[in-house]
Write a protein that holds these residues in place. Structure first.
Motif, mmCIF file in Angstrom:
data_model
loop_
_atom_site.group_PDB
_atom_site.id
_atom_site.type_symbol
_atom_site.label_atom_id
_atom_site.label_comp_id
_atom_site.label_asym_id
_atom_site.label_seq_id
_atom_site.Cartn_x
_atom_site.Cartn_y
_atom_site.Cartn_z
ATOM 1 N N SER A 1 0.834 -1.202 0.000
ATOM 2 C CA SER A 1 0.000 0.000 0.000
ATOM 3 C C SER A 1 0.872 1.257 0.000
ATOM 4 O O SER A 1 0.522 2.264 -0.630
ATOM 5 C CB SER A 1 -0.964 -0.001 1.177
ATOM 6 N N ALA A 2 2.020 1.216 0.661
ATOM 7 C CA ALA A 2 2.932 2.361 0.629
ATOM 8 C C ALA A 2 3.477 2.576 -0.779
ATOM 9 O O ALA A 2 3.631 3.718 -1.221
ATOM 10 C CB ALA A 2 4.069 2.153 1.620
ATOM 11 N N ARG A 3 3.773 1.502 -1.485
ATOM 12 C CA ARG A 3 4.257 1.636 -2.863
ATOM 13 C C ARG A 3 3.187 2.234 -3.768
ATOM 14 O O ARG A 3 3.486 3.056 -4.633
ATOM 15 C CB ARG A 3 4.699 0.280 -3.400
ATOM 16 N N VAL A 4 1.939 1.827 -3.571
ATOM 17 C CA VAL A 4 0.842 2.381 -4.373
ATOM 18 C C VAL A 4 0.692 3.868 -4.083
ATOM 19 O O VAL A 4 0.541 4.686 -5.001
ATOM 20 C CB VAL A 4 -0.471 1.615 -4.100
ATOM 21 N N ARG A 5 0.733 4.244 -2.813
ATOM 22 C CA ARG A 5 0.631 5.661 -2.452
ATOM 23 C C ARG A 5 1.766 6.464 -3.060
ATOM 24 O O ARG A 5 1.571 7.570 -3.559
ATOM 25 C CB ARG A 5 0.626 5.823 -0.931
ATOM 26 N N GLN A 6 2.990 5.924 -3.034
ATOM 27 C CA GLN A 6 4.149 6.612 -3.603
ATOM 28 C C GLN A 6 3.974 6.769 -5.109
ATOM 29 O O GLN A 6 4.310 7.823 -5.659
ATOM 30 C CB GLN A 6 5.432 5.848 -3.284
ATOM 31 N N THR A 7 3.480 5.753 -5.775
ATOM 32 C CA THR A 7 3.284 5.820 -7.223
ATOM 33 C C THR A 7 2.239 6.876 -7.565
ATOM 34 O O THR A 7 2.407 7.614 -8.543
ATOM 35 C CB THR A 7 2.842 4.447 -7.766
ATOM 36 N N LYS A 8 1.180 6.973 -6.787
ATOM 37 C CA LYS A 8 0.150 7.971 -7.039
ATOM 38 C C LYS A 8 0.662 9.382 -6.810
ATOM 39 O O LYS A 8 0.251 10.315 -7.477
ATOM 40 C CB LYS A 8 -1.076 7.704 -6.157
ATOM 41 N N ARG A 9 1.589 9.549 -5.854
ATOM 42 C CA ARG A 9 2.155 10.858 -5.567
ATOM 43 C C ARG A 9 3.070 11.337 -6.700
ATOM 44 O O ARG A 9 3.167 12.520 -6.949
ATOM 45 C CB ARG A 9 2.955 10.810 -4.274
ATOM 46 N N ASP A 10 3.792 10.405 -7.309
ATOM 47 C CA ASP A 10 4.754 10.778 -8.371
ATOM 48 C C ASP A 10 4.109 11.079 -9.680
ATOM 49 O O ASP A 10 3.094 11.101 -10.051
ATOM 50 C CB ASP A 10 5.788 9.673 -8.571
#
Length: 80
Positions: free
Chosen positions: A71-80
């Motif tokens: 879930s942290a990776r998904v959040r990071q991808t959405k932020r970038d």
């Protein structure tokens, strides 16, 4: 000399159920722990029980941690 061929793009990663994989590995360590405890080991080889116990503990940690990591990776991808 011939021209180098153009490189095809990398395929996207395959979706996997990493928690299920960790659960299967944890189960295997648990079965090994029970079998070794029931069968009994010579005093020289009792460290195998600790190896199996560590495998179970690490597997339980992985089953807790993997969803948070994903879930942290998904959040990071959405932020970038």
């Amino acid at each position: 000399m011939s021209e180098p061929r153009a490189r095809r793009p990398d395929p996207p990663p395959m979706p996997t159920d990493d928690v299920k994989i960790a659960a299967v590995g944890t189960g295997a360590w648990a079965v090994a722990l029970v079998v070794l405890a029931v069968v009994g080991l010579p005093d020289d080889d009792r460290w195998w029980l600790w190896v199996c116990g560590a495998g179970v503990v690490i597997g339980l940690f992985a089953m807790w941690y993997i969803p948070r990591l994903q879930s942290a990776r998904v959040r990071q991808t959405k932020r970038d």
